[in-house]
Design an enzyme around this catalytic site. Structure first.
Site, PDB file in Angstrom:
ATOM      1  N   ASN A 174       0.818  -1.209   0.000  1.00  0.00           N
ATOM      2  CA  ASN A 174       0.000   0.000   0.000  1.00  0.00           C
ATOM      3  C   ASN A 174       0.853   1.261   0.000  1.00  0.00           C
ATOM      4  O   ASN A 174       0.506   2.253  -0.644  1.00  0.00           O
ATOM      5  CB  ASN A 174      -0.941   0.000   1.208  1.00  0.00           C
ATOM      6  CG  ASN A 174      -2.078  -0.996   1.053  1.00  0.00           C
ATOM      7  OD1 ASN A 174      -2.444  -1.368  -0.057  1.00  0.00           O
ATOM      8  ND2 ASN A 174      -2.643  -1.434   2.169  1.00  0.00           N
TER       9      ASN A 174
ATOM     10  N   GLU B  16      -8.123  -0.256   5.818  1.00  0.00           N
ATOM     11  CA  GLU B  16      -7.650   0.879   5.040  1.00  0.00           C
ATOM     12  C   GLU B  16      -6.455   0.524   4.165  1.00  0.00           C
ATOM     13  O   GLU B  16      -5.605  -0.279   4.543  1.00  0.00           O
ATOM     14  CB  GLU B  16      -7.285   2.041   5.977  1.00  0.00           C
ATOM     15  CG  GLU B  16      -8.417   2.503   6.884  1.00  0.00           C
ATOM     16  CD  GLU B  16      -9.596   3.085   6.123  1.00  0.00           C
ATOM     17  OE1 GLU B  16      -9.486   3.300   4.899  1.00  0.00           O
ATOM     18  OE2 GLU B  16     -10.644   3.314   6.747  1.00  0.00           O
ATOM     19  N   CYS B  17      -6.380   1.175   3.012  1.00  0.00           N
ATOM     20  CA  CYS B  17      -5.267   0.947   2.090  1.00  0.00           C
ATOM     21  C   CYS B  17      -4.087   1.854   2.403  1.00  0.00           C
ATOM     22  O   CYS B  17      -3.051   1.771   1.745  1.00  0.00           O
ATOM     23  CB  CYS B  17      -5.721   1.182   0.655  1.00  0.00           C
ATOM     24  SG  CYS B  17      -6.161   2.894   0.306  1.00  0.00           S
ATOM     25  N   GLY B  18      -4.248   2.727   3.397  1.00  0.00           N
ATOM     26  CA  GLY B  18      -3.164   3.629   3.759  1.00  0.00           C
ATOM     27  C   GLY B  18      -3.437   5.068   3.379  1.00  0.00           C
ATOM     28  O   GLY B  18      -2.907   5.990   4.004  1.00  0.00           O
ATOM     29  N   LEU B  19      -4.286   5.285   2.383  1.00  0.00           N
ATOM     30  CA  LEU B  19      -4.574   6.652   1.945  1.00  0.00           C
ATOM     31  C   LEU B  19      -5.262   7.458   3.027  1.00  0.00           C
ATOM     32  O   LEU B  19      -5.046   8.660   3.142  1.00  0.00           O
ATOM     33  CB  LEU B  19      -5.485   6.635   0.701  1.00  0.00           C
ATOM     34  CG  LEU B  19      -4.898   6.148  -0.611  1.00  0.00           C
ATOM     35  CD1 LEU B  19      -5.896   6.381  -1.737  1.00  0.00           C
ATOM     36  CD2 LEU B  19      -3.592   6.863  -0.910  1.00  0.00           C
TER      37      LEU B  19
END
Length: 244
Positions: free
Chosen positions: A132, A238-241
């Site tokens: 990610n 979450e993908c990190g964004l």
């Protein structure tokens, strides 16, 4: 509510920033989504951007923000592993809504990443987080910098996962204002908006997908599953964004 000073707020510790925005958020909670967007455009600094993963309900925030701020840059971080239906959905929405689409990708191609690191998404939480960071976080940071963004709109909703239940309408993330106009919408409100404006869900919604990301870390919803369990093998939502 008054014009907010991004630089002054960025100088504060995170806890103090949250407190400084508390009164504004209390007022924003009383507004409908369109009013939140209009207020942000009037009171928060430009440049303005909107991010989208072109997921299940993406048409809502894309239509909502773009009709108030035509030609706003729409940031997509393309991992190279999206579903074919997602790429087709991107093309269809970009054409229908006349989006000012800005596509950002990792500096290493998907094939090069696999050669260097293997299949990171099969390497537990640490592997997923590295994946990610390379494919979502770094490209987004680059996009925000390239586009001189100071105010970032996104389509997150509290109902989507436990990690989003306490998110405010307005926050500061990655050094810019982040606005979540539909944060308090439920699935019924999303459906009604799509119907009202002649918009569609992502094509995979009709096949049982509640959330859509990469092909290798997305699965169909099955009875008994929470929506967040359909992504990243249930290890994280979450993908990190939208973290940090």
């Amino acid at each position: 509510m008054s014009v907010l000073d991004l630089n002054a707020l960025n100088d504060l510790p995170k806890v103090d920033r949250v407190l400084a925005l508390a009164e504004t958020n209390a007022e924003l909670e009383k507004l409908v989504a369109e009013e939140r967007v209009a207020w942000s455009l009037e009171n928060l600094p430009g440049e303005y951007v909107l991010s989208s993963s072109f997921g299940i309900q993406a048409a809502v925030s894309l239509h909502l923000v773009n009709q108030i701020r035509p030609d706003i840059p729409v940031i997509l971080t393309d991992t190279g592993y999206l579903f074919p239906e997602t790429y087709q959905f991107i093309d269809a929405l970009t054409d229908k809504l006349k989006l000012n689409l800005k596509v950002y990708r990792a500096t290493e191609s998907a094939a090069w990443q696999e050669a260097r690191y293997g299949k990171l998404w099969e390497q537990g939480v640490e592997g997923i987080e590295k994946y990610n960071e390379i494919n979502k976080v770094e490209p987004m940071n680059r996009a925000l910098q390239d586009l001189n963004a100071q105010t970032w709109f996104a389509g997150l909703r509290r109902e989507q996962s436990g990690s989003r239940t306490s998110l405010p309408v307005l926050a500061i993330q990655r050094g810019v204002f982040k606005v979540l106009p539909i944060i308090d919408w439920d699935n019924r409100t999303v459906y009604q908006y799509l119907q009202k404006h002649g918009l569609k869900y992502h094509p995979l919604w009709h096949q049982g997908y509640l959330s859509v990301g990469d092909t290798h870390t997305t699965r169909k919803w099955e009875p008994g599953m929470a929506e967040e369990e359909t992504r990243f093998f249930g290890l994280k939502r979450e993908c990190g964004l939208h973290e940090g």
